[in-house]
Motif scaffolding. Sequence first.
Motif, PDB file in Angstrom:
ATOM      1  N   GLU A  46      20.032   5.767   6.206  1.00  9.84           N
ATOM      2  CA  GLU A  46      19.877   5.774   4.819  1.00  9.84           C
ATOM      3  C   GLU A  46      18.996   4.036   4.732  1.00  9.84           C
ATOM      4  N   GLU A  47      19.360   3.200   5.891  1.00  9.29           N
ATOM      5  CA  GLU A  47      18.728   1.979   5.910  1.00  9.29           C
ATOM      6  C   GLU A  47      17.190   1.885   6.041  1.00  9.29           C
ATOM      7  N   LEU A  48      16.775   2.955   6.844  1.00 11.92           N
ATOM      8  CA  LEU A  48      15.597   3.208   6.915  1.00 11.92           C
ATOM      9  C   LEU A  48      14.988   3.729   5.749  1.00 11.92           C
ATOM     10  N   TYR A  49      15.456   4.822   5.125  1.00 11.86           N
ATOM     11  CA  TYR A  49      15.024   5.120   3.796  1.00 11.86           C
ATOM     12  C   TYR A  49      14.724   3.902   2.725  1.00 11.86           C
ATOM     13  N   ARG A  50      15.501   3.197   2.607  1.00 12.70           N
ATOM     14  CA  ARG A  50      15.484   1.822   1.632  1.00 12.70           C
ATOM     15  C   ARG A  50      14.267   1.238   1.930  1.00 12.70           C
ATOM     16  N   MET A  51      13.615   1.251   3.278  1.00 17.59           N
ATOM     17  CA  MET A  51      12.542   0.475   3.403  1.00 17.59           C
ATOM     18  C   MET A  51      11.358   0.961   2.776  1.00 17.59           C
ATOM     19  N   SER A  52      10.557   0.251   2.200  1.00 13.73           N
ATOM     20  CA  SER A  52       9.194   0.639   1.487  1.00 13.73           C
ATOM     21  C   SER A  52       8.269  -0.309   2.487  1.00 13.73           C
ATOM     22  N   MET A  53       7.102   0.765   2.847  1.00 10.54           N
ATOM     23  CA  MET A  53       5.926   0.058   3.501  1.00 10.54           C
ATOM     24  C   MET A  53       5.041  -0.282   2.717  1.00 10.54           C
ATOM     25  N   GLY A  54       4.058  -0.838   3.166  1.00  6.80           N
ATOM     26  CA  GLY A  54       2.831  -1.032   2.415  1.00  6.80           C
ATOM     27  C   GLY A  54       2.222   0.346   2.160  1.00  6.80           C
ATOM     28  N   PHE A  55       1.725   0.374   1.068  1.00  2.00           N
ATOM     29  CA  PHE A  55       1.108   1.762   0.492  1.00  2.00           C
ATOM     30  C   PHE A  55      -0.412   1.903   0.880  1.00  2.00           C
ATOM     31  N   SER A  56      -0.941   3.036   0.887  1.00  2.00           N
ATOM     32  CA  SER A  56      -2.277   3.131   1.524  1.00  2.00           C
ATOM     33  C   SER A  56      -2.948   4.079   0.388  1.00  2.00           C
ATOM     34  N   TYR A  57      -4.124   3.903   0.119  1.00  5.31           N
ATOM     35  CA  TYR A  57      -4.877   4.353  -1.003  1.00  5.31           C
ATOM     36  C   TYR A  57      -6.185   4.415  -0.838  1.00  5.31           C
ATOM     37  N   GLY A  58      -6.914   5.564  -1.558  1.00  2.00           N
ATOM     38  CA  GLY A  58      -8.244   5.611  -1.430  1.00  2.00           C
ATOM     39  C   GLY A  58      -9.122   4.472  -2.071  1.00  2.00           C
ATOM     40  N   SER A  73       5.511   0.779  -9.037  1.00  2.00           N
ATOM     41  CA  SER A  73       4.854  -0.413  -8.555  1.00  2.00           C
ATOM     42  C   SER A  73       3.462  -0.338  -8.021  1.00  2.00           C
ATOM     43  N   THR A  74       3.400   0.647  -7.058  1.00  2.00           N
ATOM     44  CA  THR A  74       2.146   1.192  -6.501  1.00  2.00           C
ATOM     45  C   THR A  74       1.156   1.439  -7.491  1.00  2.00           C
ATOM     46  N   LYS A  75       1.594   2.071  -8.739  1.00  2.00           N
ATOM     47  CA  LYS A  75       0.546   2.448  -9.703  1.00  2.00           C
ATOM     48  C   LYS A  75       0.100   1.245 -10.507  1.00  2.00           C
ATOM     49  N   GLN A  76       0.978   0.223 -10.422  1.00  2.00           N
ATOM     50  CA  GLN A  76       0.617  -1.023 -11.089  1.00  2.00           C
ATOM     51  C   GLN A  76      -0.353  -1.714 -10.308  1.00  2.00           C
ATOM     52  N   SER A  77      -0.306  -1.709  -8.854  1.00  2.00           N
ATOM     53  CA  SER A  77      -1.182  -2.263  -7.885  1.00  2.00           C
ATOM     54  C   SER A  77      -2.296  -1.630  -7.845  1.00  2.00           C
ATOM     55  N   ILE A  78      -2.351  -0.376  -7.831  1.00  2.00           N
ATOM     56  CA  ILE A  78      -3.642   0.330  -7.765  1.00  2.00           C
ATOM     57  C   ILE A  78      -4.428   0.272  -9.130  1.00  2.00           C
ATOM     58  N   MET A  79      -3.802   0.487 -10.113  1.00  2.00           N
ATOM     59  CA  MET A  79      -4.390   0.328 -11.688  1.00  2.00           C
ATOM     60  C   MET A  79      -4.764  -0.961 -11.903  1.00  2.00           C
ATOM     61  N   GLU A  80      -4.367  -2.021 -11.013  1.00  2.00           N
ATOM     62  CA  GLU A  80      -4.498  -3.489 -11.492  1.00  2.00           C
ATOM     63  C   GLU A  80      -4.141  -3.844 -12.754  1.00  2.00           C
ATOM     64  N   ASN A  81      -2.980  -3.234 -13.245  1.00  2.00           N
ATOM     65  CA  ASN A  81      -2.222  -3.703 -14.437  1.00  2.00           C
ATOM     66  C   ASN A  81      -0.992  -3.803 -14.423  1.00  2.00           C
ATOM     67  N   THR A  82      -0.436  -4.547 -15.448  1.00  2.00           N
ATOM     68  CA  THR A  82       1.226  -4.660 -15.278  1.00  2.00           C
ATOM     69  C   THR A  82       1.824  -3.685 -16.519  1.00  2.00           C
TER      70      THR A  82
END
Lengths: 122, 760
Positions: free
Chosen positions: B436-448, B552-561
Amino acid sequence: MTSDHSPNEQQQIRQQLEHELQSIQFKGHDHVLHQTHPESLRSRIHALWNYEFDISLRPAGIAGALTAATFAAFLILFNDPSPSVQDPASSSSSSSQRQLIQIGGNTYWQDQYEQAVKQDES
Amino acid sequence: MRVKFKVKHIVLYVLLPLLLISSTVYILMIPQVSAWLHGRTNQSLAEQRTELLEDLAKASAPERINIIRQKVIGSGGSYTPFSFDVYIGSNSSQSGGDSESASPLQPAEQIDLLNEYIAQSTPGYELEDASQQLVFLYDSLGQQQQADQALQQAMARFPTPSEQRSQLAILQAGRLLNEGDADGAKEVYQKIHPETLSQNTDLNAAYALLHARLLYTDHQADQALAVLTDAIKELKENSYSSGSDPASSMGYTPLTRMQQTIQTAIRMDEYTAGTIQGTLKRSDGTPVAGAGVFLIAEGDLNSYSSNVFDSGPYHTMTDAKGRYAFHAVMPGFYQLRLGLSFQQVDGWTWQVPADPWIHVTKGKQLQQNTVLQPLIQLKQPVNDQIITDNQIVFSWQPVKGAAYYNLEGGIQYPNGSTRSVVKENIRTPSLTITAEELYRMSMGFSYGSSGDFDSVVPESMLSFMNPNGRLSWNVIAYDSNGQQISQSSGYRLTRESMGNLPFFYLKNRILTPADRILLDKKPEEALAAYRQDVAANPQDTHALRMLTRLLSTKQSIMENTEGEAEYIKLMQRQLTLSPSSQDAYTLADYYYRQQDWTAYNKYHGLYLALNDSDPSENEIALNSYDRSTYAVALMRQNKLQEADRQFKLAMQQDPDHRFVGSYIANRLYMDHTLESALALAEQYPQHESEQAAYFWTNLLQDMQAERKQYSNTARYDQELQQKLGWYVQGHEDRLKPWASQSSKDTPIMQKFMKALLEVR
């Protein structure tokens, strides 16, 4: 001889001929055989070369299938699916162009790494 | 149905073709024959060596010279002296090449052949190449004296005024200068005929650089500066007349860098060159001979090329006892970089000092010993082990002198991987954590590509929750001062050094339908599915976790809040359901940017509590960046004394002193005196690629001058306090327009405020 002999006459002539030929015996078998089945090496090869097979396709099909099955079995039984294991020490000196691979934070020689992964799988 | 055929038909149409085919295949399979067909590309180094030596033995004297030229020296440009397999420095560990490309000959054989070539061939470019290679070879064997002698002999082969002779003389003088023989260097320099260099801009630049260094060593800094200014002017004129960009010339950057260095030195009243010496040894005391050591000036650190010409004038090789030295080093800030062979680095690592900066000042002699440490061996889980338990036990070989360890986890996906810290401050060489502790960890996301949410890599979203994902881990060992000692990641190029493979699978959960949609590369649909799951069961922590990650990933990739409010609300709920320090940090960071200090204090406190750390007790609990932003947050809340204390701790932790500007502002606002601010600037020079280390010092000195010249110093101080107040209280909206106004009579104060706004 003309065709105007009666069947009775024909019968008589045949009996007479058989009677006359009774004393004549054919003794040329060997000669004929020799001619039809020559014994010189050349003609023997010639005979072999021209030897004719005459096969019914049905048994031929069965025989073919059997041969194919045997061949496949041979391949499966005697062909080792894993490539021959190389000694890393000799492979390091024998290949002048090895590639590095960066994975899991480490840097390995690709061939050595792949070998290690394969070992872990088995 | 029956068929008839004759024996001859079988032979002619079946057996004969079969025989032909099989014999052809057989011949091709024989390696020697195939090698012969393919031009011997598969020949091993040992075979190449034997053949080359045989050819040489058979050849007549002139033929030998030809063979050496073609096979040993190599044709133009294929060989760069001073190039290494691996470079290790503070911000880089890079490979010189990713394949093995060694010479078939032993170094001693190469040396003999090169010596033969130098003695017997006609002088030309190859002879110059040969002598440079020979010098490098001798150095790599730790035989510096032989290298000097070889250079001397090679020079004697060229006619007195010739370009090649001059080039070798520049090389020799540079070596002598680095070895500490300034007089010898000067002597060689004076014998160079500069007119032979006229055609070669790079050589001209090298000549001017040598001249400037000699002058500076001779305490003639102003003349050195004049030489460089002239050389840069000439290089520019030459480039413009030939229609090319001067900056593209190889000699341009070293000249301008040296010019800046000497300008700074003169401003800081520095007129003496310094010395740095040390040893390179393994932790068991064995010296590492023939390793490259580069001393790289602050301004050159960001040039990614490891090329000698880009890394400045200070490079040398360790001798047989692992010793190295740099003499005639200009004042300034430097870092060491090592150049190692695969053989030297295999199974070992060099941990760059926590404070990698070497400050050369006032002609001091500095000692900098460098120690390679063996890589840490991992015990478990390794070798693609499959874990189905709720608990994962990580264990590794203990490191002598280690006070604590950090453990990092990584995920491998089809075209890459990411790594992230799982746990810090581990006091034992093992760690037990729940899945569970590992599951909680989010990693840096990767995208095209940005703007394309569909291009997100699903595996990076699921991180440790993907039962099919191949996971990796590694550890880093630290001593009680927070200095890295060793790590498990590195070059593992032999059976012995390879050790266990750091991979495992965590098959402790089953993919949900929404997970499958995500893995199907339909993130938008997955988002909807997770949202449905959360609506159906508000306690579904997995769906909630994935929902917040995707938002949060969508916000970063789409560059909006867009959807930020929903995201923050969900994060707060997630933190209540399944508390994790990472999520608390995310929220604290969000409120930091919002300048909502009540909320910030709440979540920052929670972050510290979940991280089992107290910022006032444990000095390594917060990393330098977190501590710096914490100090800024305190400053913004007008807790100036506590902010000052935290800034000081952050400066001690961060060798680059990234937030020293804010520290200075806080101190200046508290104390009202430029002098105490100046003392801080001098104590903690900021190392940033864009600015020189003395940026804040110079700025504050200039401000002192501006204040003196100002008609009314009391009003100057008043103005300064008001503007500092805006900065300290976070009124950037008011400070920004004021700082960029033109026609002010306080341009330096404006420059100072502008620089403060850049601190982050």
